[in-house]
Design a protein around this motif. Sequence first.
Motif, PDB file in Angstrom:
ATOM      1  N   UNK A   1      47.227  50.363  35.061  1.00 28.82           N
ATOM      2  CA  UNK A   1      46.185  50.866  35.970  1.00 28.82           C
ATOM      3  C   UNK A   1      46.656  50.902  37.416  1.00 28.82           C
ATOM      4  N   UNK A   2      46.130  51.880  38.154  1.00 32.53           N
ATOM      5  CA  UNK A   2      46.418  51.996  39.591  1.00 32.53           C
ATOM      6  C   UNK A   2      45.267  52.736  40.251  1.00 32.53           C
TER       7      UNK A   2
ATOM      8  N   UNK B   1      37.476  50.435  43.356  1.00 31.94           N
ATOM      9  CA  UNK B   1      37.401  51.146  42.082  1.00 31.94           C
ATOM     10  C   UNK B   1      37.765  50.195  40.938  1.00 31.94           C
ATOM     11  N   UNK B   2      38.803  49.392  41.155  1.00 33.04           N
ATOM     12  CA  UNK B   2      39.214  48.447  40.117  1.00 33.04           C
ATOM     13  C   UNK B   2      38.145  47.378  39.895  1.00 33.04           C
TER      14      UNK B   2
ATOM     15  N   UNK C   1      34.982  49.425  35.292  1.00 32.28           N
ATOM     16  CA  UNK C   1      36.419  49.331  35.036  1.00 32.28           C
ATOM     17  C   UNK C   1      36.724  48.190  34.091  1.00 32.28           C
ATOM     18  N   UNK C   2      36.091  47.037  34.306  1.00 29.28           N
ATOM     19  CA  UNK C   2      36.295  45.898  33.407  1.00 29.28           C
ATOM     20  C   UNK C   2      35.871  46.246  31.986  1.00 29.28           C
TER      21      UNK C   2
ATOM     22  N   UNK D   1      43.857  44.069  45.120  1.00 24.21           N
ATOM     23  CA  UNK D   1      44.274  44.366  43.752  1.00 24.21           C
ATOM     24  C   UNK D   1      44.007  45.839  43.453  1.00 24.21           C
ATOM     25  N   UNK D   2      44.945  46.478  42.786  1.00 29.35           N
ATOM     26  CA  UNK D   2      44.758  47.874  42.417  1.00 29.35           C
ATOM     27  C   UNK D   2      46.049  48.647  42.300  1.00 29.35           C
ATOM     28  N   UNK D   3      47.153  48.080  42.788  1.00 27.80           N
ATOM     29  CA  UNK D   3      48.424  48.800  42.751  1.00 27.80           C
ATOM     30  C   UNK D   3      49.068  48.711  41.369  1.00 27.80           C
TER      31      UNK D   3
END
Length: 201
Positions: free
Chosen positions: A137-138, A143-144, A149-150, A179-181
Amino acid sequence: MPPFVAESSRRTGFTHVLLMTTGSVASIKAPLIVQELLSYRNVAVQVVATKPSLTFFNPEDIRTSGVNVWTDEDEWLPDYKIGDPILHIELRRWADVVLIAPASANTLAKIANGICDNLSTSLLRALAPTTPTYVYPAMNTLMYEHPLTAQHIHIIRDVIGYTVVGPVSKGLACGDVGVGAMVEWRDIVASVAEMYALVKH
């Protein structure tokens, strides 16, 4: 170009890696991932790119290395007739391992809900459960962190059975930090090399 047929495109003794890129800025790493995969012996690569992912890299940068970059436009040709090879089926027959790197929030949602409205998601819907599939995921941190998303990741990991890796925390393309990269692209390739005991040229 003649139709792609898995049986005639697979190479004996090779590991066949299908890289799928989706609409995240991290798709900019696709040419690097392909180049690094090809630095190993007996590795063949195909790339399936969603239209949004092509915002972030030029497919010709990959095609010059002899690797196909497939898009939605390649799927159903105007002269298609019953009995002709179907691209998303042939590609899933070809692949030994699938890497969805990066996996955008949009594509995560599509996979989790069984939507198959493009070449990428049609291929995934038709993929054999025995084909190892890794999802990276990215997306933006918020958004994450969105509750959907979960839920989507839960379905993808625990119901469909894909392996979800990341995301990680770092400075993002939008300027946010969190977090998200996508995980480091070299680590993605290294995991494939370890899994299949690949050796450099």
